[in-house]
Scaffold this active site. Sequence first.
Site, PDB file in Angstrom:
ATOM      1  N   HIS A  60       0.856  -1.198   0.000  1.00  0.00           N
ATOM      2  CA  HIS A  60       0.000   0.000   0.000  1.00  0.00           C
ATOM      3  C   HIS A  60       0.879   1.230   0.000  1.00  0.00           C
ATOM      4  O   HIS A  60       2.096   1.134   0.127  1.00  0.00           O
ATOM      5  CB  HIS A  60      -0.996  -0.011   1.165  1.00  0.00           C
ATOM      6  N   HIS A  62       1.357   3.882   1.967  1.00  0.00           N
ATOM      7  CA  HIS A  62       1.878   4.619   3.120  1.00  0.00           C
ATOM      8  C   HIS A  62       3.404   4.721   3.069  1.00  0.00           C
ATOM      9  O   HIS A  62       4.090   3.763   2.677  1.00  0.00           O
ATOM     10  CB  HIS A  62       1.430   3.961   4.431  1.00  0.00           C
ATOM     11  N   ASP A  64       5.760   4.597   5.134  1.00  0.00           N
ATOM     12  CA  ASP A  64       6.626   3.610   5.806  1.00  0.00           C
ATOM     13  C   ASP A  64       6.680   2.282   5.046  1.00  0.00           C
ATOM     14  O   ASP A  64       7.325   1.336   5.500  1.00  0.00           O
ATOM     15  CB  ASP A  64       6.195   3.408   7.272  1.00  0.00           C
ATOM     16  N   HIS A  65       6.014   2.213   3.873  1.00  0.00           N
ATOM     17  CA  HIS A  65       6.074   1.007   3.038  1.00  0.00           C
ATOM     18  C   HIS A  65       6.674   1.265   1.652  1.00  0.00           C
ATOM     19  O   HIS A  65       7.014   0.320   0.952  1.00  0.00           O
ATOM     20  CB  HIS A  65       4.679   0.375   2.911  1.00  0.00           C
ATOM     21  N   HIS A 119      -7.563  -0.861   5.484  1.00  0.00           N
ATOM     22  CA  HIS A 119      -6.527   0.018   6.044  1.00  0.00           C
ATOM     23  C   HIS A 119      -6.347   1.201   5.096  1.00  0.00           C
ATOM     24  O   HIS A 119      -6.369   2.369   5.500  1.00  0.00           O
ATOM     25  CB  HIS A 119      -5.240  -0.781   6.213  1.00  0.00           C
ATOM     26  N   ASP A 141      -0.287  -3.867   6.026  1.00  0.00           N
ATOM     27  CA  ASP A 141      -0.890  -3.402   7.290  1.00  0.00           C
ATOM     28  C   ASP A 141      -2.359  -3.805   7.388  1.00  0.00           C
ATOM     29  O   ASP A 141      -3.136  -3.182   8.107  1.00  0.00           O
ATOM     30  CB  ASP A 141      -0.789  -1.876   7.406  1.00  0.00           C
ATOM     31  N   HIS A 179       4.417  -4.963  10.050  1.00  0.00           N
ATOM     32  CA  HIS A 179       4.964  -4.419  11.303  1.00  0.00           C
ATOM     33  C   HIS A 179       5.124  -5.511  12.358  1.00  0.00           C
ATOM     34  O   HIS A 179       4.362  -6.480  12.374  1.00  0.00           O
ATOM     35  CB  HIS A 179       4.030  -3.351  11.896  1.00  0.00           C
TER      36      HIS A 179
HETATM   37 FE    FE Z   1       2.670   0.733   8.100  1.00  0.00          FE
HETATM   38 ZN    ZN Z   2      -0.023   1.566   6.551  1.00  0.00          ZN
END
Ligand code: FE
Ligand code: ZN
Length: 265
Positions: A60, A62, A64-65, A119, A141, A179
């Site tokens: 996805h 985001h 942090d990905h 999400h 996530d 995560h």
């Molecule tokens: Fe994340």
């Molecule tokens: Zn995420």
Amino acid sequence: MRITPIPCLSDNYAYLLVCPETKEAAIVDVSEAGPVLAALDKGGGGSREDVKIVAVLATHHHHDHVGGNDEVVPKLGIERVYGHASDKGRIPRQTHFLEEGDTFTIGSLLVRAIHIPGHTTGAVAYVVTREPHDPVVFTGDTLFLAGCGRLFEGDPPMMHASLSKLAKLDPRTRVYCGHEYTESNLRFAAHVEPSNQAVARARTRASELRKEGKPTVPATIGDELTYNPFLRVDSPEIRKTLGIAESASGADALGAIRKAKDTFK
Ligand code: FE
Ligand code: ZN
């Protein structure tokens, strides 16, 4: 197939997925460039591990990905960057725009995309199969070990439908999530379903692994069905703990469990 978790940021995992026959490989979720590039370096001499990275699989959009895409994709000459079609413009360097059920290969590994909104609207799980190995799934996530992601762009019915799709995968499928939240997820699972012995066993396993500094991934879909409260929305004990009516739909129960988790300390 070979899968190596690469710890990134504070609690993210990127993954290196290697086809052992062809040495072609993919990186799932390039959280940040540093640890991913370091994981591909061997012996400190700058020589890359003996694999060819042919693709990035983004679960996805985001940051942090996908935060490492802009550096890693050109640096390694990666030609394919996969993500959901609806994430066009949100995933840096995306080249392939997936719809439900689309398939592609990494060497001799077959990868199938499953659309799992909740999400985010463009969340995708990647199921990787190669006989005779057990299948694996990268869930980002959406499905965590013993938990699920927050509903940033979706609602409970959407997340319930997405988790139900994952729950129907072969129970031997190994789950690699985005995560390391397993221990705190299991604390919540124990709170809502205190008599579930599978939760207790999973907590012992997770705390032993974490004490040794090891990731808790993977677990199997079969394992998750025994302790993950978000896959157990019909559990009478969970419903009783949270005051969810017996007659409530699975989606409504999931919404209530998610809400309880949001404020659980
Ligand atoms: Fe994340
Ligand atoms: Zn995420």
